[in-house]
Design a protein around this motif. Structure first.
Motif, PDB file in Angstrom:
ATOM      1  N   GLY A 172      21.782   2.957 -10.781  1.00  0.00           N
ATOM      2  CA  GLY A 172      21.821   0.978 -10.866  1.00  0.00           C
ATOM      3  C   GLY A 172      20.036   0.586 -10.246  1.00  0.00           C
ATOM      4  O   GLY A 172      19.666  -0.023 -10.289  1.00  0.00           O
ATOM      5  N   LYS A 173      19.314   2.139 -10.849  1.00  0.00           N
ATOM      6  CA  LYS A 173      18.199   2.360 -10.409  1.00  0.00           C
ATOM      7  C   LYS A 173      16.935   1.051 -11.305  1.00  0.00           C
ATOM      8  O   LYS A 173      16.492  -0.050 -11.016  1.00  0.00           O
ATOM      9  N   THR A 174      17.420   1.185 -12.710  1.00  0.00           N
ATOM     10  CA  THR A 174      16.798   0.840 -14.097  1.00  0.00           C
ATOM     11  C   THR A 174      17.395  -1.009 -13.612  1.00  0.00           C
ATOM     12  O   THR A 174      16.686  -1.460 -13.621  1.00  0.00           O
ATOM     13  N   THR A 175      18.448  -0.868 -12.648  1.00  0.00           N
ATOM     14  CA  THR A 175      19.108  -2.290 -13.243  1.00  0.00           C
ATOM     15  C   THR A 175      17.790  -2.839 -12.197  1.00  0.00           C
ATOM     16  O   THR A 175      17.975  -4.404 -12.062  1.00  0.00           O
ATOM     17  N   LEU A 227      19.565   5.492  -3.784  1.00  0.00           N
ATOM     18  CA  LEU A 227      20.609   4.344  -4.462  1.00  0.00           C
ATOM     19  C   LEU A 227      22.037   5.308  -5.301  1.00  0.00           C
ATOM     20  O   LEU A 227      21.356   6.375  -5.576  1.00  0.00           O
ATOM     21  N   HIS A 228      22.404   5.245  -4.465  1.00  0.00           N
ATOM     22  CA  HIS A 228      23.938   5.904  -4.557  1.00  0.00           C
ATOM     23  C   HIS A 228      24.946   4.944  -6.098  1.00  0.00           C
ATOM     24  O   HIS A 228      25.672   4.615  -4.695  1.00  0.00           O
ATOM     25  N   GLY A 243       0.734  -2.116  -0.122  1.00  0.00           N
ATOM     26  CA  GLY A 243      -0.160  -0.054   0.221  1.00  0.00           C
ATOM     27  C   GLY A 243       1.221   1.236   0.008  1.00  0.00           C
ATOM     28  O   GLY A 243       0.193   2.398  -0.299  1.00  0.00           O
ATOM     29  N   LYS A 244       2.351   1.142   0.151  1.00  0.00           N
ATOM     30  CA  LYS A 244       2.752   2.201   0.132  1.00  0.00           C
ATOM     31  C   LYS A 244       3.854   3.028  -1.414  1.00  0.00           C
ATOM     32  O   LYS A 244       3.263   1.889  -2.038  1.00  0.00           O
ATOM     33  N   CYS A 245       3.527   4.170  -1.768  1.00  0.00           N
ATOM     34  CA  CYS A 245       4.484   4.027  -2.966  1.00  0.00           C
ATOM     35  C   CYS A 245       6.091   4.530  -2.279  1.00  0.00           C
ATOM     36  O   CYS A 245       6.305   5.827  -1.369  1.00  0.00           O
ATOM     37  N   VAL A 246       6.434   3.728  -3.155  1.00  0.00           N
ATOM     38  CA  VAL A 246       7.933   4.170  -2.880  1.00  0.00           C
ATOM     39  C   VAL A 246       8.924   4.475  -3.799  1.00  0.00           C
ATOM     40  O   VAL A 246       9.030   3.997  -4.585  1.00  0.00           O
ATOM     41  N   ALA A 247       9.751   5.560  -3.438  1.00  0.00           N
ATOM     42  CA  ALA A 247      10.257   5.927  -4.723  1.00  0.00           C
ATOM     43  C   ALA A 247      11.748   5.549  -4.881  1.00  0.00           C
ATOM     44  O   ALA A 247      12.417   5.693  -3.579  1.00  0.00           O
ATOM     45  N   LEU A 248      12.503   4.990  -5.634  1.00  0.00           N
ATOM     46  CA  LEU A 248      13.392   5.212  -5.604  1.00  0.00           C
ATOM     47  C   LEU A 248      14.589   6.073  -6.206  1.00  0.00           C
ATOM     48  O   LEU A 248      14.306   6.117  -7.939  1.00  0.00           O
ATOM     49  N   LEU A 249      15.292   6.563  -5.565  1.00  0.00           N
ATOM     50  CA  LEU A 249      15.781   7.772  -5.906  1.00  0.00           C
ATOM     51  C   LEU A 249      16.983   7.513  -5.594  1.00  0.00           C
ATOM     52  O   LEU A 249      17.794   7.291  -5.681  1.00  0.00           O
ATOM     53  N   GLY A 250      17.243   8.267  -7.509  1.00  0.00           N
ATOM     54  CA  GLY A 250      19.404   8.246  -7.144  1.00  0.00           C
ATOM     55  C   GLY A 250      19.480   9.058  -8.454  1.00  0.00           C
ATOM     56  O   GLY A 250      18.674   9.352  -9.524  1.00  0.00           O
TER      57      GLY A 250
END
Lengths: 256, 303
Positions: free
Chosen positions: B41-44, B203-204, B29-36
């Protein structure tokens, strides 16, 4: 169910991009052009003239089996190119363009994906080859003499294995490389390699798929199926199944 | 309970580590942002979750995976640059992917209509996808990701390539979807992450450097930063005066403002405002800065 969905999508796609029109037309052309030109060439040359005085044209008129086999020769040269051309993007094109990201993120079984596409392509190509071969047979009967329909059908069935073999090679290569141009090249290169190897080691490799078109020729002339013919067809079928299976495994484990 | 558990996930291409052992869980139920930043490496990571890329190491576990071994039954995925069969109409494509997800023809048909309405493509449903605009394709992409009613929807840079109107449309749509499914979306745009995400994964260089809710992360990095802005130039004796105060460090002079860090914001506020009155500083602004996502991002990225 899922298999049928993919198969149907392929059929609709071939209809929308008019492959269902031009591929049969092209094969019809390949199938009948030699019979017609060979028959009418002497007459054309006669009427056009330009022959030295007193020279006599003596082009032997082939017998019906040889005349029908001219269609197969054209398919083997030009038809194979067309098949390679329409199959080069079958899977590689989807991998390259990125459509696969939407399709294969759904729970699609890789075996369904590959075999349904294989079946769709096979249906298109075999229908076209049949139409062209049928046209060739029609002109053989009109211009060169009678040839039994049953002989025509059985020879077509033998040749079907050869066409399926080539389609399968192309589908297999589609899973190896992403570049459609490279797929085209590799498929044809593989077929040529197999033909050459079969020609050189023919005495050992008597069941190689490379023999199939010469078996078509043999059958057209003799009208009997030999044990080698059956064995070769069985071997070809086994190789087709094996190649499809390998293609599924490759795609499943491929880093997309 | 978590929807998905990612443990020590890593990926290398030709010996280069793109994702280096990241571990996280997603709450339903959460909306999570994968930020970087680009290349983090977000797409991977998303592609590994979608099953396109095999992890070099680590595990991905869905809580419902026991039902079926194919995790694709529970996910919807929208790649960064979705490519469709352009010869199909929008509706045909949705029905196609719906049937691939084992919906019957009639189920797929009604679901497609429902989603087309929801993403605002009802008028264009019979048009060839080849004629769609970028924003329309993106919305169709979201619709196709929802066809199989997934538990988890993963969107790779869903708004980065859109104009402001398209971006607004997609963000509103995501807010809608949040009610039905967990969303994991990647972005390098801080505003987007700030606007709709409940949680952040930062992500970094392939490492998960921070994770948590926006508030948690804000507190964690609450800097005690104070900003003073002046009407004209900064008074000449400022530096000397500020240096005398305790609690204050990292003084940074800008053209018309000063920024510094205070270890006791309340005490510093009293002292500085007093000084301002006594010396008649031409102050236009006194601000105790809240850590923005940008500060956080820069801080983490520059570490």
């Amino acid at each position: 169910m899922q298999w049928a969905v993919i198969f149907k999508k392929e059929m609709v796609e071939y209809a929308r991009n008019v492959k269902w029109i031009w591929v049969p037309m092209v094969f019809l052309l390949f199938g009948i052009m030699d019979q017609i030109t060979t028959y009418y060439l002497p007459k054309i040359l006669e009427s056009v003239g330009g022959m030295p005085e007193g020279a006599e044209l003596n082009i032997p008129i082939p017998d019906p089996p040889a005349a029908l086999y001219m269609s197969i020769s054209e398919f083997n040269m030009l038809g194979v190119m067309v098949i390679a051309l329409i199959s080069m993007g079958l899977i590689a094109g989807e991998l390259k363009s990125g459509v696969y990201e939407l399709v294969l993120s759904k729970p699609v079984k890789y075996s369904n994906y590959i075999t349904a596409k294989w079946a769709g392509l096979s249906l298109l190509v075999l229908s076209s080859v049949f139409l062209g071969y049928l046209g060739g047979w029609y002109y053989v009967n009109i211009l060169y003499g009678e040839l039994a329909f049953s002989t025509f059908i059985v020879s077509f069935l033998i040749y079907t294995m050869y066409i399926l073999f080539f389609i399968t090679i192309s589908v297999f290569v589609n899973t190896l490389v992403k570049n459609p141009g490279l797929v085209l090249f590799l498929s044809i290169a593989l077929l040529i390699a197999i033909t050459i190897i079969t020609r050189i080691f023919g005495h050992i490799l008597s069941w190689s798929p490379g023999h199939l078109s010469s078996y078509v020729n043999e059958y057209l002339h003799t009208g009997t199926m030999t044990g080698d013919m059956w064995a070769t067809m069985a071997t070809t079928l086994a190789i087709i199944v094996l190649l499809l299976f390998t293609a599924v495994t490759i795609l499943k484990n491929k880093e997309l | 309970m978590s929807l998905i558990e990612v443990k020590n996930l890593s990926k290398s291409f030709d010996g280069e580590d793109v994702v280096k052992g990241i571990t996280f869980e997603l709450t339903p139920g959460k909306c999570v942002a994968l930020l970087g930043p680009n290349g983090a490496g977000k797409t991977t990571t998303l592609r590994m979750l979608a099953g396109f890329s095999k992890p070099t190491n680590g595990t991905i576990t869905f809580d419902e995976q026991s039902l079926s071994s194919d995790i694709r039954n529970y996910i919807g995925y929208l790649p960064q640059f979705p490519v469709f069969h352009n010869w199909m109409s929008g509706k045909e494509f949705l029905i196609y992917v719906g049937q691939l997800s084992h919906l019957s023809k009639s189920e797929a048909d009604s679901r497609a209509d429902e989603l087309l309405d929801r993403v605002g493509l009802t008028d264009a449903k019979k048009q060839r996808i080849g004629k769609y605009s970028g924003g329309m394709k993106q919305r169709l992409g979201i619709a196709q990701a929802m066809m199989n009613r997934p538990k988890l929807i993963m969107l790779d840079e869903p708004v980065s390539a859109l104009d402001p109107i398209g971006r607004r449309e997609v963000l509103n749509l995501m807010r809608e979807i949040k009610k039905d499914a967990t969303i994991l979306f990647s972005t390098h745009i801080l505003n987007d992450a700030e606007e709709i995400s409940d949680e952040l994964l930062l992500l970094h260089h392939g490492e998960l450097v921070e994770q948590g809710s926006l508030d948690e992360l804000g507190n964690l990095y609450d800097s005690g930063k104070i900003i003073l802005a002046f009407q004209d130039n900064i008074p000449a004796d400022m530096e000397e005066k500020l240096n005398k105060l305790s609690h204050i460090t990292d003084i940074e002079f800008k053209k018309q403002s000063i920024e510094f860090i205070s270890s006791d914001v309340i005490a510093s506020r009293a002292e500085i405002l007093q000084l301002a009155v006594q010396n008649d500083w031409p102050l236009t602004k006194f601000e105790i800065a809240k850590t923005t996502l940008e500060d956080l991002f820069m801080k983490v990225v520059n570490q």
